[in-house]
Design a protein around this motif. Structure first.
Motif, short mmCIF file in Angstrom:
data_model
loop_
_atom_site.label_atom_id
_atom_site.label_comp_id
_atom_site.label_asym_id
_atom_site.label_seq_id
_atom_site.Cartn_x
_atom_site.Cartn_y
_atom_site.Cartn_z
N LEU A 1 0.83 -1.21 0.00
CA LEU A 1 0.00 0.00 0.00
C LEU A 1 0.86 1.25 0.00
N PHE A 2 1.99 1.21 0.71
CA PHE A 2 2.90 2.36 0.72
C PHE A 2 3.39 2.66 -0.69
N ALA A 3 3.83 1.63 -1.42
CA ALA A 3 4.33 1.85 -2.78
C ALA A 3 3.24 2.40 -3.68
N THR A 4 2.01 1.88 -3.55
CA THR A 4 0.88 2.38 -4.35
C THR A 4 0.61 3.85 -4.02
N ALA A 5 0.57 4.17 -2.73
CA ALA A 5 0.29 5.54 -2.32
C ALA A 5 1.41 6.48 -2.73
N LEU A 6 2.66 6.01 -2.70
CA LEU A 6 3.78 6.84 -3.14
C LEU A 6 3.65 7.17 -4.63
N ALA A 7 3.33 6.16 -5.45
CA ALA A 7 3.15 6.40 -6.89
C ALA A 7 2.03 7.42 -7.13
N ASN A 8 0.94 7.26 -6.42
CA ASN A 8 -0.17 8.20 -6.57
C ASN A 8 0.20 9.61 -6.11
N GLU A 9 0.96 9.69 -5.02
CA GLU A 9 1.40 10.98 -4.50
C GLU A 9 2.25 11.73 -5.52
N LEU A 10 3.08 10.99 -6.26
CA LEU A 10 3.98 11.60 -7.23
C LEU A 10 3.34 11.73 -8.61
N GLY A 11 2.15 11.13 -8.81
CA GLY A 11 1.55 11.13 -10.15
C GLY A 11 2.25 10.18 -11.09
N PHE A 12 2.87 9.12 -10.56
CA PHE A 12 3.59 8.12 -11.35
C PHE A 12 2.73 6.87 -11.50
N ASP A 13 3.09 6.03 -12.47
CA ASP A 13 2.47 4.71 -12.60
C ASP A 13 3.12 3.76 -11.61
N LEU A 14 2.34 2.80 -11.13
CA LEU A 14 2.88 1.73 -10.30
C LEU A 14 3.11 0.50 -11.18
N VAL A 15 4.32 -0.05 -11.12
CA VAL A 15 4.65 -1.28 -11.84
C VAL A 15 4.98 -2.34 -10.79
#
Length: 619
Positions: free
Chosen positions: A246-260
C-alpha cells in the motif's frame, strides 16, 4: 525501403486496420529522411507511443521487406528491432540488448521513449524520429481501403484522439451510423490517483522522506533539478501486514507516477523457471518501468533475490547471476529520469549489501506495528470516517498486535455487519466483528503479571529507563498460536557506544520475566520462548552478537556480521558453548536480584492483577 507495395501485399495489408494505420504514420514520419527518399543505408530510431509499438513493428517490417517472407541467420541482419518491450505472445522472453554496429543495410529500432535507447545507439543513429499516432486522414484512408462506409473529417478527428484499441476497432467497423460525436469528444477523466500517502494514516517514519521526494519530483518536472539529485531507491522492511505494498501504491499516486508491481517470486515462476527465463522476466519488469518516464517499480519479496555472502553449493551459479543482473538493471533504471525503485521485504538482513548501498536502494524505511493512536486512525480510515478516532480507541487499544492488514480486515467485517442489519456502521458492528476472545483464568493472569513485573524490575536495576508502563490482557484470542499476554513499555537511554556491561544488562532484562516466574512460583512457563522475537530468542541472539560479532566474549574474534545472526546462522561449537555459559550466568544473576526484591515483585504483581496496568518510576 519499399515505397510501393505490390498488389497482393497491399490487398493483405488493407485487411489489417492497425497495420495500415501505422504504415501511414511511419511513412509520414520518415518521408523527409535520406533513408526513405534515397534508400540510404543506416540506423533509424523511431519513438512510438507504447500502445502502438507492436502495430508499428508489423508496419515497419512491411516497409522494410515489402511483405516478402525472409529468414535472418542472426540479429545483425534483422531490419526491425524493438527496444525495452516484450510482446504479449513472448512475455517473459526478455528485452533485446543491442550492440551498436554499422550496418550495410537499413535497420529500424523502435522504442517507447528516448530514455530506453542506449546512449551509444543514440549517437550512432543516422536519424531519430517521433512517430505520431495515426491522424484523421489516416483513419479516412484506412476505411476507404477496407471498403467500409465513408466518414467525415470531424468524426475521423474525434476517433484519432482515442486510445489505440478503440481507434483500430472504430476504423474497421462497417458502419458508424448513430455514433454520438459528443460522446467521442467527451474528455476522458483522469485516472483515479487514490489513495495518496497524504490521505493514509500511519507510515510515520517515512513521511518526511516522502515529502522531500515529492518536492524534488515537482522541481524535476519544472527542470529546476536534475534527476540525479532525486532520491530514487528505497527499501521497505517490516513484518507481514504492515502496509508495504500500500505504501508503494500511495507513493506512486502521490507523485503522479504509474505503479509497476512485481516480485522476485513472479520472476522465479516465469515460464519454466530456468535462469534465462528469470533474467528475462526481471529485465521485462525494469524495461516496463523505465519506458514510462514516471513509474514506481515495486519489487516485493526482495529477500528471495539472495545474498552472495551466504551462497553455497549447486545454486551459487544461479543466484550469482540473478544478483549480478539485478544490480545492473537497478543501476541503469535509477539513471533513467522518472524511475523510482521500491523494494519490500520482511527480512532486510537477508539481502545482498550491494543492493542496499548508496546509489541503489539507499533509503531504508522500517514499518513496525502501529501505535495506539495510529491503530484507531487506520481503522477509522477503512471505515470511511464513519466513526471517530476517539470512539474507536475503545476497541483498538486492546489490539496491540494488530497489523494494518488486520485492521482493514476488521473494517470489512464491520461494514458487512452493518449491511446485514441495513444500517450505518456503529461501534457495536466493530465489536461484534472482533475475533472471539476467551477469558484467561486468574492464575494465568497472575503469572503474566509476575512475568511482566520481572522485566520491569530488571529494567529499573539496569538504569536504562526512568519510567516504565505495564499492561496485561485479561483475554486471549481464540485460535491464535502466538499472543501478547502483557507488555512493558519504556523509553531506553541508548548508549552511543555500548560496552559489554550494557549488553549483558539487556540480556538480564530479557530474562527477567521467566526468572521472576521461577522466584515466585518455583517453576517456569513457556511464555519466554517458542517463537521469533520472544524474550529467549532476543537474549540468545544478543549473546551471539556479543561474542561472535562484537568481539566482547572470551575470545577477541569476529565470525559474522551482527545483522546476519538469524535463523540461518550456524555458530561454531565453541561459540555455542560460550553463549550457553553467558545465558546461564546472567540468568543466575537475574534470579538473585529478583529473589532479593521478591516482596516488591509480589506486591507490584498483585497491583497489576487488580488494575491490569501499572506505571513505575524511579522515585
Amino acid at each position: 525501403m519499399y515505397h510501393h507495395l505490390d498488389g497482393k501485399v497491399f490487398q493483405e495489408t488493407s485487411k489489417n486496420a492497425a497495420q495500415f494505420l501505422m504504415l501511414c504514420s511511419l511513412r509520414r514520419a520518415l518521408r523527409r529522411t535520406d533513408q526513405f527518399k534515397n534508400n540510404a543505408r543506416g540506423i533509424i530510431v523511431c519513438l512510438v507511443d507504447k500502445e502502438w509499438i507492436w502495430h508499428a513493428k508489423s508496419a515497419a517490417m512491411l516497409l522494410m521487406t515489402g511483405g516478402r517472407d525472409r529468414s535472418y541467420y542472426d540479429d545483425f541482419r534483422r531490419p526491425v528491432h524493438v527496444i525495452g518491450e516484450s510482446s504479449r505472445r513472448s512475455a517473459g522472453k526478455g528485452v533485446e540488448d543491442f550492440t551498436v554496429f554499422r550496418p550495410d543495410h537499413q535497420v529500424i529500432y523502435l522504442a517507447t521513449s528516448l530514455d530506453s535507447v542506449k546512449h551509444s545507439l543514440q549517437l550512432a543513429a543516422d536519424v531519430i524520429v517521433d512517430v505520431k499516432a495515426p491522424t484523421a486522414r489516416h483513419v479516412v484512408a484506412a476505411r476507404k481501403v477496407l471498403g467500409v462506409e465513408d466518414i467525415n473529417n470531424p468524426l475521423a478527428a474525434a476517433i484519432a484522439q482515442l486510445p489505440a484499441e478503440i481507434v483500430v476497432g472504430l476504423t474497421a467497423r462497417r458502419s458508424l451510423n448513430g455514433l454520438d460525436l459528443a460522446t467521442l469528444t467527451k474528455p476522458v477523466p483522469a485516472p483515479d490517483r487514490s489513495p495518496k500517502l497524504a490521505d493514509l494514516p500511519g507510515y510515520g517514519p517515512a513521511r518526511a522522506w516522502v515529502g522531500a521526494i515529492k518536492q524534488d519530483v515537482a522541481d524535476w518536472r519544472e527542470d529546476k533539478l536534475p534527476w540525479s539529485d532525486v532520491d530514487r531507491g528505497v527499501l521497505l522492511v517490516g513484518p507481514p501486514g504492515t502496509g508495504k505494498t500500500l505504501f508503494a501504491t500511495a507513493l506512486a499516486n502521490e507523485l503522479g507516477f504509474d505503479l509497476v508491481p512485481t516480485s522476485v517470486g513472479a520472476w522465479q515462476g516465469a515460464n519454466k523457471g530456468y535462469l534465462g527465463d528469470m533474467l528475462a522476466a526481471m529485465s521485462a519488469s525494469f524495461a516496463d518501468a523505465t519506458s514510462r518516464r514516471g513509474a514506481v517499480l515495486l519489487v516485493d519479496e526482495l529477500d528471495a533475490i539472495g545474498d552472495r555472502t551466504t551462497m553455497r553449493g549447486d545454486h551459487a551459479f544461479y543466484e550469482g547471476n540473478v544478483i549480478g543482473r539485478f544490480l545492473d538493471l537497478t543501476t541503469h533504471a535509477l539513471e533513467q529520469p522518472g524511475t523510482i525503485i521500491v523494494g519490500a521485504t520482511n527480512y532486510g538482513h537477508l539481502i545482498d549489501n550491494a543492493i542496499l548501498r548508496s546509489g541503489r536502494l539507499e533509503k531504508h524505511v522500517h514499518l513496525d506495528l502501529p501505535e495506539d493512536e495510529e491503530r484507531a486512525e487506520i481503522l477509522a480510515y477503512h471505515l470511511n470516517r464513519s466513526l471517530s478516532v476517539a470512539e474507536l480507541r475503545e476497541v483498538t487499544d486492546k489490539l496491540r498486535l494488530a497489523t494494518p492488514a488486520d485492521l482493514e480486515k476488521l473494517a470489512r467485517a464491520a461494514k458487512r455487519a452493518a449491511r446485514i442489519r441495513q444500517g450505518v456502521v456503529s461501534l457495536q458492528d466493530v465489536e461484534v466483528s472482533l475475533p472471539a476472545k476467551i477469558p484467561l483464568p486468574e492464575t494465568v493472569v497472575h503469572r503474566i503479571c509476575v512475568h511482566e513485573i520481572g522485566h520491569a524490575l530488571m529494567t529499573m536495576a539496569s538504569g536504562v529507563a526512568d519510567v516504565i508502563s505495564i499492561r496485561v490482557e485479561s483475554h486471549m484470542i481464540e485460535g491464535e498460536p502466538v499472543q501478547d499476554g502483557g507488555r512493558v513499555h519504556y523509553k531506553m537511554r541508548d548508549a552511543a557506544l555500548p560496552i559489554d556491561k550494557d549488553l549483558l544488562a539487556r540480556i538480564r532484562i530479557m530474562l527477567g520475566g521467566t526468572a521472576a516466574e521461577e522466584v515466585v512460583f518455583g517453576n517456569r512457563s513457556i511464555g519466554a520462548g517458542g517463537y521469533e522475537g520472544s524474550d529467549l530468542d532476543q537474549a540468545t541472539r544478543l549473546a551471539y552478537r556479543l561474542v561472535g560479532s562484537y568481539g566482547l566474549g572470551k575470545w577477541l574474534r569476529y565470525q559474522v556480521g551482527a545483522d546476519r545472526i538469524d535463523g540461518s546462522f550456524h555458530p561454531a561449537p565453541d561459540l555455542r558453548v560460550e553463549v550457553d555459559g553467558i545465558l546461564a550466568r546472567e540468568y543466575r544473576a537475574t534470579k538473585e536480584l529478583l529473589t532479593k526484591e521478591k516482596t516488591r515483585l509480589m506486591r507490584l504483581a498483585a497491583e497489576l492483577v487488580v488494575d491490569r496496568q501499572l506505571l513505575i518510576d524511579k522515585i
